[in-house]
Design an enzyme around this catalytic site. Structure first.
Site, mmCIF file in Angstrom:
data_model
loop_
_atom_site.group_PDB
_atom_site.id
_atom_site.type_symbol
_atom_site.label_atom_id
_atom_site.label_comp_id
_atom_site.label_asym_id
_atom_site.label_seq_id
_atom_site.Cartn_x
_atom_site.Cartn_y
_atom_site.Cartn_z
ATOM 1 N N GLU A 134 85.448 88.619 102.734
ATOM 2 C CA GLU A 134 84.369 88.260 101.793
ATOM 3 C C GLU A 134 82.984 88.229 102.442
ATOM 4 O O GLU A 134 82.239 87.254 102.311
ATOM 5 C CB GLU A 134 84.688 86.927 101.127
ATOM 6 C CG GLU A 134 86.005 86.948 100.374
ATOM 7 C CD GLU A 134 86.400 85.593 99.780
ATOM 8 O OE1 GLU A 134 85.597 84.656 99.807
ATOM 9 O OE2 GLU A 134 87.538 85.498 99.293
ATOM 10 N N ASP A 172 96.097 87.906 91.086
ATOM 11 C CA ASP A 172 96.470 87.000 89.999
ATOM 12 C C ASP A 172 95.553 87.307 88.827
ATOM 13 O O ASP A 172 94.447 87.819 89.012
ATOM 14 C CB ASP A 172 96.442 85.508 90.392
ATOM 15 C CG ASP A 172 95.186 85.041 91.092
ATOM 16 O OD1 ASP A 172 94.098 85.624 90.857
ATOM 17 O OD2 ASP A 172 95.264 84.084 91.882
#
Ligand code: G3I
Length: 418
Positions: A148, A258
């Protein structure tokens, strides 16, 4: 478990079962896996599924290998939490995606609050990586070396690493990891880089920066924290996967998949939409040979990170809180079964709701019907859905975003509306 006649015929083929990892391998992938965390391992019902190597051929430690736990104070290393999960995977013969080395989050304050020179911070990164990757040498299929580094507007994220070293911290980390474990695949891992846009473009630049610095980067990990009804098209997902391969990495992977509901409870049609969304992502990976596998960010809604980060949201995984398989599980299983057997199929027209016996419906493409849109998600635009992921933290702004407006977040993450 009950299967349709078509599914039963497919699954009767030797070597094919209804289990996700086994089907994924049959379809030419290296694994279907799950993240896990230490606290969950005392739950016997949970552990029985995690230990099922036909279901999960790969495990990612959700927290235990992060800097916060492995070097909480300078020069003091602890691998208790990470070891527990790596040892479990090893005992089962499951691959481990090791996660993660250089990340602005879950970073102890001795690193983030220090006033470092370039040389000092370089040495801190190198020491941390040499020690941790050295500790796990030979046990990690791959490492998420840098996590990230890009914010949601597509610029490099403000962090102690970027502030002191600019983008140099990225190849510094990759070089250190390569030196410590030459056999581990080295990944850049991020979210919202799964579809085209500014962040995707910047992720390609990260690959380029590492390569130009003469360091090895083997893969790009696409976290894939999505929202029901807002998943990008299969062609966009596939093109983006392919773009990283074209940039010169040898593999890609969905590393933290997810697909959450932004409001609960999930309706029956919402669960159908979630199943469709999971199918889309699975098909995208299947369409790119170098997409080596899919990891879901834990497998049961009981232990998902989402409700504590996004209150009122969740139900994002393939198993519900009682470990019953959801329609999304059936959809993923069906897509993988189709690929494993070469039988042209599509996901179910009728998929049972949770807590009932699920039918694995594998039906000809010609009979495919389109699931109704989710009624239980409030994400009204794909832009809203994407930046609402918000770096894995809570969004405090409006639920819709006007293009160009600046959005603020409640923590160290920030973003602009795309
Ligand atoms: O360690 C403390 C413990 O001492 C304390 O008692 C407890 C009280 O709540 O908190 C513990 O820390 C928690 C930590 O997980 C370890 O369990 C934090 O509160 C909690 O915020 C943290 O959440 C993790 C999150 O990363 C942090 O950003 C999630 O479990 C983990 O699933 C999540 O994973 C990230 C990936 O690493 C990177 N990509 C996004 C993904 C989802 O946010």
């Amino acid at each position: 478990m009950r299967f349709s006649a078509a599914a039963a015929a497919v699954l009767a083929i030797p070597g094919v079962s209804a289990n996700l990892h086994q089907l994924a391998v049959g379809a030419g992938k290296k694994f279907f896996g799950s993240a896990t965390d230490n606290g969950e391992l005392s739950d016997a019902a949970y552990l029985a599924i995690l230990n099922d190597t036909k279901e999960f051929g790969q495990i990612t430690p959700g927290n235990g290998q992060k800097w916060q736990f492995t070097e909480p104070s300078q020069g003091s290393f602890s691998y208790t939490a990470g070891d527990q999960i790596v040892n479990l995977a090893k005992a089962n013969g499951q691959l481990v995606r090791c996660h993660t080395l250089v990340w602005h989050s879950q970073l102890p304050s001795w690193v983030s609050s220090g006033s470092w020179t370039k040389d000092q911070l370089t040495s801190i990164i190198q020491t941390h990586i040499a020690n941790e990757v050295g500790h796990y040498k030979g046990q990690c299929y791959s490492w998420d070396v840098v996590n990230e580094a890009i914010d949601d507007s597509g610029v490099y994220r403000t962090s102690v690493f970027y502030n002191v070293l600019g983008t140099d911290f990225i190849p510094i980390a990759f070089k250190a990891a390569a030196a410590a474990d030459p056999a581990a695949k080295l990944y850049y891992n991020d979210y919202n880089i799964e579809y085209s846009g500014a962040k995707h473009t910047r992720a390609l630049e990260v690959v380029d920066i590492v390569q130009k610095a003469g360091a090895r980067i083997d893969g790009v990990g696409l976290q894939a924290h999505f929202i029901v009804g807002s998943v990008a098209s299969q062609s966009d997902l596939t093109n983006v996967l392919q773009s990283y391969i074209d940039a010169g990495v040898s593999e890609v992977s969905y590393t933290e998949l997810d697909i959450r509901f932004s409001s609960l409870p999930a309706s029956a049609s919402g669960l159908q939409q979630q199943a469709t969304d999971y199918s889309t992502v699975t098909k995208a990976c299947l369409a790119v040979a170098e997409c080596i596998g899919i990891t879901i960010w834990d497998f049961t809604d009981k232990y998902s990170w989402i409700p504590s980060t996004f209150p009122g949201q969740g139900a994002a995984l393939l198993y519900d809180e009682n470990f019953s398989k959801k329609p999304a599980w059936t959809a993923v299983s069906s897509v993988l079964a189709a690929a494993a057997t070469g039988v042209a199929t599509a996901t179910a027209t009728t998929i049972a709701t949770p807590s009932t016996t699920l039918a694995t419906s594998v039906v000809p493409t010609s009979t495919k019907t389109t699931a109704a849109p989710a009624t239980s998600t409030t994400a009204s635009s794909s832009a809203a859905a994407r930046w609402a992921q918000c770096g894995g933290k809570g969004w405090t702004g409006p639920t819709t975003c006007v293009s160009g407006s600046t959005c603020t977040y409640q923590n160290d993450y920030y973003s602009q509306c795309l």
